[in-house]
Design a protein around this motif. Sequence first.
Motif, PDB file in Angstrom:
ATOM      1  N   ARG A 165      45.500  19.523 -38.654  1.00  0.00           N
ATOM      2  CA  ARG A 165      46.216  19.596 -37.372  1.00  0.00           C
ATOM      3  C   ARG A 165      45.389  20.331 -36.324  1.00  0.00           C
ATOM      4  NH1 ARG A 165      50.387  20.975 -40.886  1.00  0.00           N
ATOM      5  NH2 ARG A 165      50.182  23.170 -40.290  1.00  0.00           N
ATOM      6  N   GLY A 166      44.791  21.442 -36.733  1.00  0.00           N
ATOM      7  CA  GLY A 166      44.077  22.279 -35.775  1.00  0.00           C
ATOM      8  C   GLY A 166      42.862  21.608 -35.167  1.00  0.00           C
ATOM      9  N   SER A 172      43.343  19.763 -31.889  1.00  0.00           N
ATOM     10  CA  SER A 172      43.870  20.505 -30.746  1.00  0.00           C
ATOM     11  C   SER A 172      42.872  20.492 -29.588  1.00  0.00           C
ATOM     12  CB  SER A 172      44.152  21.952 -31.149  1.00  0.00           C
ATOM     13  OG  SER A 172      42.929  22.645 -31.365  1.00  0.00           O
TER      14      SER A 172
END
Length: 207
Positions: free
Chosen positions: A102-103, A106
């Motif tokens: 997920r990160g 970003s």
Amino acid sequence: MSEGVATGRRANRRGLATRESMLDAALRVLASGDPTAVSANRIAKECGATWGAVKYQFGDIDGLWAAVLQRTAERRGDQPWRSDPEGPLDRRVSKIVETLYRGLTSPDSRAIENLRRALPHESAELERLYPHTGAELASWKHRWARACQLAFDGLDVDPVRVREVAAFIPGAMRGLVSEKQLGTYSDLEEARRGLTNAIVAYLGGHA
């Protein structure tokens, strides 16, 4: 309170606000992925300032890039998988894999990738031309290795194998994220599950 002290504090607050605005602008521009975004003049234009004003805040381009990297590190904070100290090995590994997946999509991660792509790739050259930026990136390696050791604290795992996993997993996850961004026929959920199982087997002494 004297007028001089009050004025000094107001100026300090203005200076901090200006610095914050410049860092936000730098991250916003870098996150666009545009190679031309890695430019002091481009970032100065984005925040409505001159390069001289940016230089006043950060010293030089090296100081700006180092501050940008520090800002992303501050926003990441403590890694969330460290909040499960009693969890079993498979759950801890899965937490790391999913958090990184997920990160790495970003805006901050895109900004970091764009910046790193433009910087010298050899560490000696990076440290010669951008000593503060190089020092910040080098510190990430040590903090990451330490975070991974802490992530498995209390479990019977080989610390050497933990270091090896810490060394390869960011690159492995960037590969999966790249597949997602480019488009793929592969099942990336299955890929993450397979990577998790492989790491669990390795750390558990079954490889």
